[in-house]
Design an enzyme around this catalytic site. Structure first.
Site, PDB file in Angstrom:
ATOM      1  N   GLU A  93      93.358  37.278  64.690  1.00  0.00           N
ATOM      2  CA  GLU A  93      94.355  38.175  64.116  1.00  0.00           C
ATOM      3  C   GLU A  93      94.384  38.123  62.600  1.00  0.00           C
ATOM      4  O   GLU A  93      93.914  37.170  61.979  1.00  0.00           O
ATOM      5  CB  GLU A  93      95.726  37.871  64.705  1.00  0.00           C
ATOM      6  CG  GLU A  93      96.095  36.422  64.625  1.00  0.00           C
ATOM      7  CD  GLU A  93      97.288  36.084  65.496  1.00  0.00           C
ATOM      8  OE1 GLU A  93      97.290  36.453  66.683  1.00  0.00           O
ATOM      9  OE2 GLU A  93      98.206  35.451  64.978  1.00  0.00           O
ATOM     10  N   CYS A 106      96.079  38.791  55.146  1.00  0.00           N
ATOM     11  CA  CYS A 106      95.902  37.379  55.495  1.00  0.00           C
ATOM     12  C   CYS A 106      94.896  37.330  56.647  1.00  0.00           C
ATOM     13  O   CYS A 106      95.112  37.963  57.687  1.00  0.00           O
ATOM     14  CB  CYS A 106      97.254  36.809  55.911  1.00  0.00           C
ATOM     15  SG  CYS A 106      97.148  35.137  56.538  1.00  0.00           S
ATOM     16  N   CYS A 113      92.166  26.797  66.425  1.00  0.00           N
ATOM     17  CA  CYS A 113      92.023  25.799  65.355  1.00  0.00           C
ATOM     18  C   CYS A 113      92.056  24.411  65.986  1.00  0.00           C
ATOM     19  O   CYS A 113      92.864  24.154  66.873  1.00  0.00           O
ATOM     20  CB  CYS A 113      93.164  25.947  64.354  1.00  0.00           C
ATOM     21  SG  CYS A 113      93.065  24.752  63.002  1.00  0.00           S
ATOM     22  N   CYS A 117      98.324  21.432  64.059  1.00  0.00           N
ATOM     23  CA  CYS A 117      99.560  21.189  63.302  1.00  0.00           C
ATOM     24  C   CYS A 117     100.732  21.582  64.204  1.00  0.00           C
ATOM     25  O   CYS A 117     100.686  22.615  64.875  1.00  0.00           O
ATOM     26  CB  CYS A 117      99.578  22.019  62.021  1.00  0.00           C
ATOM     27  SG  CYS A 117      98.212  21.636  60.927  1.00  0.00           S
ATOM     28  N   CYS A 120     102.596  25.127  64.124  1.00  0.00           N
ATOM     29  CA  CYS A 120     101.724  26.302  64.059  1.00  0.00           C
ATOM     30  C   CYS A 120     101.321  26.788  65.453  1.00  0.00           C
ATOM     31  O   CYS A 120     100.867  26.003  66.288  1.00  0.00           O
ATOM     32  CB  CYS A 120     100.488  25.920  63.254  1.00  0.00           C
ATOM     33  SG  CYS A 120      99.175  27.121  63.338  1.00  0.00           S
ATOM     34  N   CYS A 333     100.901  32.605  62.000  1.00  0.00           N
ATOM     35  CA  CYS A 333      99.503  32.625  62.411  1.00  0.00           C
ATOM     36  C   CYS A 333      99.341  32.202  63.866  1.00  0.00           C
ATOM     37  O   CYS A 333      99.936  31.268  64.338  1.00  0.00           O
ATOM     38  CB  CYS A 333      98.619  31.810  61.466  1.00  0.00           C
ATOM     39  SG  CYS A 333      98.764  30.057  61.622  1.00  0.00           S
TER      40      CYS A 333
END
Ligand code: SF4
Length: 350
Positions: A93, A106, A113, A117, A120, A333
């Protein structure tokens, strides 16, 4: 034979590719201009190229490798979130953020990922693969086409950690920065890292011209590791040492991003520690109140944010409070991709 996506080429590489086809060098310039000035997505749009040449290249090359799956507009902020499908059906995205004369996008650099984190949504997806250069470039170009205007700024802060996909990301930024198009100035491109030290060192050594942002989010290793497990491998003080070297070598000011999470990292003691950690690093600081729509933590009250900012105000450089935008369209995100995957899973289970 697999087709090559022309957005994976730098301008000299496209010229070499055209030469390898025994075509005139100006053909490379024409194709580049169609891709990056006119945002063409098919060779048929390239009307100043002969039909024979268009047919020849269409057999061996493509212009795009991501397809728009979903688009969400925020009527409040004008933010638009784009969900794309890659050729292997993985989803990524990007977010378009209008702000006065600025038109920022962005972009993502990985599918998912690996860094997990805790604040997130992407971190909760897990990691699938690195994006290729053309998939990174194409997010910008396709959004440009969708909104019908040139973009002014690019921030590499979407899904993924850019320094874990260094070559593909930096090549994509170099393509976006090419003066003949897309022509996005190096001061308008910002790459954000959680503090991957080998990446910071390489970026410093290579004297890359793009702006650098570091996602800091805590003032002790204990809290930072709790929020960002990668801190175990690259602890706070070591990250700051690498950044000091970056400042020394490049004479550039990095930006530190600090997401304020209620009761976790937003106390006056945190603010005072942050003041001490940053006072000798010429930089900018962005304080971003956590948006609780995004996940498991709480948003700090405006007074707590103000009190934190008041303490940092004595730093001799800009300290800004920024609000994450587009919460109502899942613009944090990874949220749209996660929502899409959840919806798909639900319908598959029905
Ligand atoms: S904040 Fe960035 S590095 Fe951390 S999990 Fe999310 S995408 Fe990865």
């Amino acid at each position: 034979m697999s087709q090559v996506c022309l957005k994976s080429f730098s301008k000299p590489e496209l010229e070499a590719w055209i030469r390898s086809l025994n075509e005139k060098p100006y053909r490379a310039h024409q194709i580049w201009s169609w891709m990056y000035t006119h945002c063409a997505t098919s060779f048929d749009e390239m009307t100043n190229l002969s039909k024979t040449f268009r047919t020849k290249v269409a057999e061996i090359a493509t212009l795009t490798s991501i397809r728009l799956l979903e688009k969400k507009n925020s009527p409040v902020s004008g933010t638009i979130k784009f969900l794309w499908e890659c050729e292997d059906r993985s989803r990524i995205e990007s977010v378009f953020i209008p702000e006065g004369k600025r038109r920022t996008v962005c972009i993502s650099t990985q599918v998912g990922c690996p860094l997990a984190c805790r604040f997130c949504a992407t971190g909760r997806m897990g990691f699938f693969r690195n994006l290729q250069t053309h998939e990174i470039v194409d997010q910008v170009i396709q959004i440009q086409k969708e909104i019908g205007m040139a973009l002014t700024n690019v921030v590499v802060m979407g899904m993924g950690e850019p320094f874990l996909n260094y070559e593909a990301v930096l090549k994509a930024l170099d393509i976006l920065n090419t003066p003949e198009g897309p022509g996005i100035g190096h001061r308008k491109i910002t790459l954000s890292t959680v503090g991957i030290i080998p990446g910071i060192k390489r970026y410093t050594f290579e004297k890359r011209p793009y702006k650098l942002a570091v996602s800091l989010n805590a003032t002790t290793d204990e809290t930072r590791t709790r929020l960002m497990p990668i801190n175990k491998k690259y602890p706070l003080v070591k990250v700051l040492e690498a950044i000091k070297e970056y400042v020394k070598q490049t004479k550039k000011r990095p930006t530190f991003e600090y997401v304020l999470i209620r009761g976790i990292n937003d106390t006056p003691a945190d603010a005072n520690r942050l003041l001490k950690l940053l006072k000798n690093i010429p930089c900018k600081v962005n304080l971003i109140p956590y948006n609780s729509i995004q996940g498991p933590f709480e948003t700090p009250e405006p007074e707590r944010v103000q009190a934190f900012w008041d303490i940092l105000r004595s730093l001799p450089f800009p300290v800004m409070i920024r609000h994450s935008r587009g919460g109502e369209i899942q613009a944090a995100c990874g949220q749209l991709a996660v929502a899409y995957m959840n919806r798909k899973q639900t319908s598959e289970n029905e």
